[in-house]
Scaffold this motif. Structure first.
Motif, PDB file in Angstrom:
ATOM      1  N   TYR A  12       0.833  -1.201   0.000  1.00  0.00           N
ATOM      2  CA  TYR A  12       0.000   0.000   0.000  1.00  0.00           C
ATOM      3  C   TYR A  12       0.866   1.247   0.000  1.00  0.00           C
ATOM      4  O   TYR A  12       1.980   1.235   0.501  1.00  0.00           O
ATOM      5  N   PHE A  13       0.295   2.332  -0.538  1.00  0.00           N
ATOM      6  CA  PHE A  13       0.947   3.634  -0.466  1.00  0.00           C
ATOM      7  C   PHE A  13       0.133   4.496   0.471  1.00  0.00           C
ATOM      8  O   PHE A  13      -1.078   4.670   0.291  1.00  0.00           O
ATOM      9  N   ASN A  14       0.778   5.051   1.489  1.00  0.00           N
ATOM     10  CA  ASN A  14       0.116   5.896   2.464  1.00  0.00           C
ATOM     11  C   ASN A  14       0.186   7.336   1.966  1.00  0.00           C
ATOM     12  O   ASN A  14       1.265   7.916   1.843  1.00  0.00           O
ATOM     13  N   THR A  15      -0.967   7.926   1.670  1.00  0.00           N
ATOM     14  CA  THR A  15      -1.009   9.278   1.120  1.00  0.00           C
ATOM     15  C   THR A  15      -0.692  10.344   2.170  1.00  0.00           C
ATOM     16  O   THR A  15      -0.340  11.465   1.813  1.00  0.00           O
ATOM     17  N   ARG A  16      -0.801  10.016   3.430  1.00  0.00           N
ATOM     18  CA  ARG A  16      -0.493  10.969   4.490  1.00  0.00           C
ATOM     19  C   ARG A  16       1.005  11.030   4.756  1.00  0.00           C
ATOM     20  O   ARG A  16       1.599  12.105   4.817  1.00  0.00           O
ATOM     21  N   THR A  17       1.646   9.853   4.882  1.00  0.00           N
ATOM     22  CA  THR A  17       3.078   9.801   5.203  1.00  0.00           C
ATOM     23  C   THR A  17       3.960   9.719   3.974  1.00  0.00           C
ATOM     24  O   THR A  17       5.171   9.877   4.064  1.00  0.00           O
ATOM     25  N   LYS A  18       3.356   9.411   2.813  1.00  0.00           N
ATOM     26  CA  LYS A  18       4.088   9.214   1.547  1.00  0.00           C
ATOM     27  C   LYS A  18       5.046   8.026   1.621  1.00  0.00           C
ATOM     28  O   LYS A  18       6.072   7.999   0.961  1.00  0.00           O
ATOM     29  N   GLN A  19       4.673   7.022   2.426  1.00  0.00           N
ATOM     30  CA  GLN A  19       5.494   5.827   2.596  1.00  0.00           C
ATOM     31  C   GLN A  19       4.749   4.603   2.074  1.00  0.00           C
ATOM     32  O   GLN A  19       3.513   4.561   2.071  1.00  0.00           O
ATOM     33  N   VAL A  20       5.510   3.594   1.667  1.00  0.00           N
ATOM     34  CA  VAL A  20       4.941   2.316   1.261  1.00  0.00           C
ATOM     35  C   VAL A  20       4.813   1.448   2.508  1.00  0.00           C
ATOM     36  O   VAL A  20       5.697   1.436   3.366  1.00  0.00           O
ATOM     37  N   GLU A  21       3.692   0.738   2.613  1.00  0.00           N
ATOM     38  CA  GLU A  21       3.445  -0.123   3.766  1.00  0.00           C
ATOM     39  C   GLU A  21       3.146  -1.534   3.302  1.00  0.00           C
ATOM     40  O   GLU A  21       2.557  -1.750   2.254  1.00  0.00           O
ATOM     41  N   HIS A  22       3.543  -2.483   4.133  1.00  0.00           N
ATOM     42  CA  HIS A  22       3.322  -3.899   3.838  1.00  0.00           C
ATOM     43  C   HIS A  22       3.066  -4.625   5.149  1.00  0.00           C
ATOM     44  O   HIS A  22       3.754  -4.371   6.139  1.00  0.00           O
ATOM     45  N   LEU A  23       2.103  -5.504   5.165  1.00  0.00           N
ATOM     46  CA  LEU A  23       1.695  -6.299   6.321  1.00  0.00           C
ATOM     47  C   LEU A  23       1.004  -5.456   7.383  1.00  0.00           C
ATOM     48  O   LEU A  23      -0.185  -5.601   7.579  1.00  0.00           O
ATOM     49  N   GLU A  24       1.685  -4.578   8.084  1.00  0.00           N
ATOM     50  CA  GLU A  24       1.016  -3.723   9.053  1.00  0.00           C
ATOM     51  C   GLU A  24       0.658  -2.418   8.354  1.00  0.00           C
ATOM     52  O   GLU A  24       1.516  -1.757   7.788  1.00  0.00           O
ATOM     53  N   LYS A  25      -0.635  -2.075   8.417  1.00  0.00           N
ATOM     54  CA  LYS A  25      -1.112  -0.930   7.656  1.00  0.00           C
ATOM     55  C   LYS A  25      -1.695   0.139   8.563  1.00  0.00           C
ATOM     56  O   LYS A  25      -2.192  -0.134   9.636  1.00  0.00           O
ATOM     57  N   SER A  26      -1.684   1.362   8.057  1.00  0.00           N
ATOM     58  CA  SER A  26      -2.324   2.495   8.712  1.00  0.00           C
ATOM     59  C   SER A  26      -3.818   2.466   8.412  1.00  0.00           C
ATOM     60  O   SER A  26      -4.330   1.533   7.798  1.00  0.00           O
ATOM     61  N   ARG A  27      -4.490   3.544   8.760  1.00  0.00           N
ATOM     62  CA  ARG A  27      -5.928   3.660   8.505  1.00  0.00           C
ATOM     63  C   ARG A  27      -6.222   3.545   7.014  1.00  0.00           C
ATOM     64  O   ARG A  27      -5.503   4.101   6.189  1.00  0.00           O
ATOM     65  N   GLY A  28      -7.291   2.857   6.676  1.00  0.00           N
ATOM     66  CA  GLY A  28      -7.655   2.637   5.285  1.00  0.00           C
ATOM     67  C   GLY A  28      -7.868   3.921   4.501  1.00  0.00           C
ATOM     68  O   GLY A  28      -7.579   3.975   3.308  1.00  0.00           O
ATOM     69  N   ILE A  29      -8.353   4.966   5.157  1.00  0.00           N
ATOM     70  CA  ILE A  29      -8.616   6.229   4.469  1.00  0.00           C
ATOM     71  C   ILE A  29      -7.339   6.861   3.926  1.00  0.00           C
ATOM     72  O   ILE A  29      -7.366   7.636   2.985  1.00  0.00           O
ATOM     73  N   ASP A  30      -6.187   6.499   4.495  1.00  0.00           N
ATOM     74  CA  ASP A  30      -4.900   7.064   4.079  1.00  0.00           C
ATOM     75  C   ASP A  30      -4.187   6.214   3.035  1.00  0.00           C
ATOM     76  O   ASP A  30      -3.102   6.585   2.593  1.00  0.00           O
ATOM     77  N   LEU A  31      -4.779   5.083   2.636  1.00  0.00           N
ATOM     78  CA  LEU A  31      -4.057   4.126   1.804  1.00  0.00           C
ATOM     79  C   LEU A  31      -4.582   4.020   0.380  1.00  0.00           C
ATOM     80  O   LEU A  31      -5.784   4.087   0.141  1.00  0.00           O
ATOM     81  N   LEU A  32      -3.659   3.814  -0.557  1.00  0.00           N
ATOM     82  CA  LEU A  32      -3.972   3.426  -1.927  1.00  0.00           C
ATOM     83  C   LEU A  32      -3.463   2.002  -2.085  1.00  0.00           C
ATOM     84  O   LEU A  32      -2.359   1.684  -1.671  1.00  0.00           O
TER      85      LEU A  32
END
Length: 64
Positions: A12-32
């Protein structure tokens, strides 16, 4: 980020932090995503721009 006992294997790409995430994710509203791999997730904003450009040129689309 919350620890998930059954994590989604996607990237996933986190639009708030501009970081890529894998396995542990932030809030869905912040993710692509999910994306199949890290490299594709890193291109998330480019992919969104490309898809928006294609949709803007779609003669079959109507806002009515």
């Amino acid at each position: 980020m919350a620890s998930d006992p059954n994590p989604d294997q996607g990237w996933y790409f986190n639009t708030r932090t501009k970081q890529v995430e894998h396995l542990e994710k932030s809030r869905g509203i912040d993710l692509l995503g999910p994306y199949p791999d890290e490299a594709t997730a890193r291109r998330a904003l480019d992919i969104v721009r490309e898809r928006n450009k294609q949709a803007d040129g779609d003669a079959n689309w109507s806002d009515d």
